[in-house]
Scaffold this motif. Structure first.
Motif: not given
Length: 266
Positions: A91-94, A99-107
């Protein structure tokens, strides 16, 4: 062109200018570095590569398992926290909140899954489908809470560490850990404007006697309901916002009381 991370030969120079990278490249870098760190640590400390691919049925929360299920909650919790931390930076990166929730949980799910793949090459571990299921549930929990601010304001998932028995490895020191879900009353409209907002209701699980001189008679698997102080709220009102965020994941010892503690072995 400076944003084209993998089209440049000067990779180290790009890393020194990490803040100038596009958010997509930052995500790639974080995941690649994370995967490399896990692999290196696994080769050094977890004997990765010492055996052919193998699988290990570890069980769940039974009394005859190695840790009584505390390790399963450890996988759930560590994946959940990893996802939440990555979500904060995404989220801090934009990235948008969703989208941040989805990407971070996948990561987090991929990185934790990489550990299981590494374990499958270890003579002392092996791939555990139970661990992988708990990793999946942890990443899903993080996604759900990150995507629902109202629910996130109501529920924290935490670990409490209170050293009672001498165990060396803090990462698998389940005999001194308690995993819990905290229902924060300040997240309920009826309590937001009265003194009850400073309290929480806890539901927790912990095991004892599995890691030090483990004998069946010494083992306990415990579930409890408790009442605690809403430390994150106290700290945020005092202006310690970063410390407040930390205590959303860590239950400070002696800030709660177990009101209904039951040993499942009795």
């Amino acid at each position: 062109e400076e944003k084209e991370l993998f089209k440049s030969k000067n990779f180290i120079k790009k890393m020194k200018n990490f803040d100038r990278l596009a958010k997509e490249d930052k995500v790639v870098v974080v995941n690649v570095v994370g995967a490399a760190a896990i692999t290196l640590f696994g080769l050094i400390s977890w004997d990765y590569g010492s055996a052919e691919m193998n699988f290990h049925n570890e069980g769940w929360f039974e009394n005859d398992t190695k840790y009584g299920g505390a390790d399963k909650l450890g996988h759930f919790y560590s994946t959940y926290v990893m996802s939440d931390v990555l979500g904060h930076y995404y989220r801090k990166w934009g990235y948008s909140d969703e989208k941040a929730a989805r990407l971070s949980s996948l990561s987090a799910w991929i990185l934790q899954g990489l550990m299981e793949v590494g374990d499958s090459s270890s003579a002392n571990h092996g791939f555990s489908y139970e661990d992988m299921i708990m990793n999946t549930l942890g990443s899903v929990a993080s996604y759900v809470l990150q995507s629902n601010p109202g629910l996130d304001a109501l529920i924290d998932l935490r670990v409490e560490y209170n050293k009672n028995t001498p165990v060396g490895d803090i990462f698998t020191d389940y005999g001194n850990m308690t995993y819990l879900a905290a229902l924060k009353l300040n997240g309920i409209d009826a309590f937001k404007n009265n003194f009850m907002k400073y309290f929480e209701v806890h539901l927790g699980y912990y095991t004892r006697g599995f890691t030090v001189h483990p004998k069946r008679a010494d083992r306990s698997r415990n579930v409890y309901v408790g009442v605690g102080l809403n430390i994150p709220l106290f700290l945020s009102k005092a202006g310690y916002n970063k410390t407040s965020a930390f205590t959303e994941y860590i239950q400070l010892p002696y800030t709660s009381v177990k009101t209904n503690d039951r040993n499942l072995n009795d």
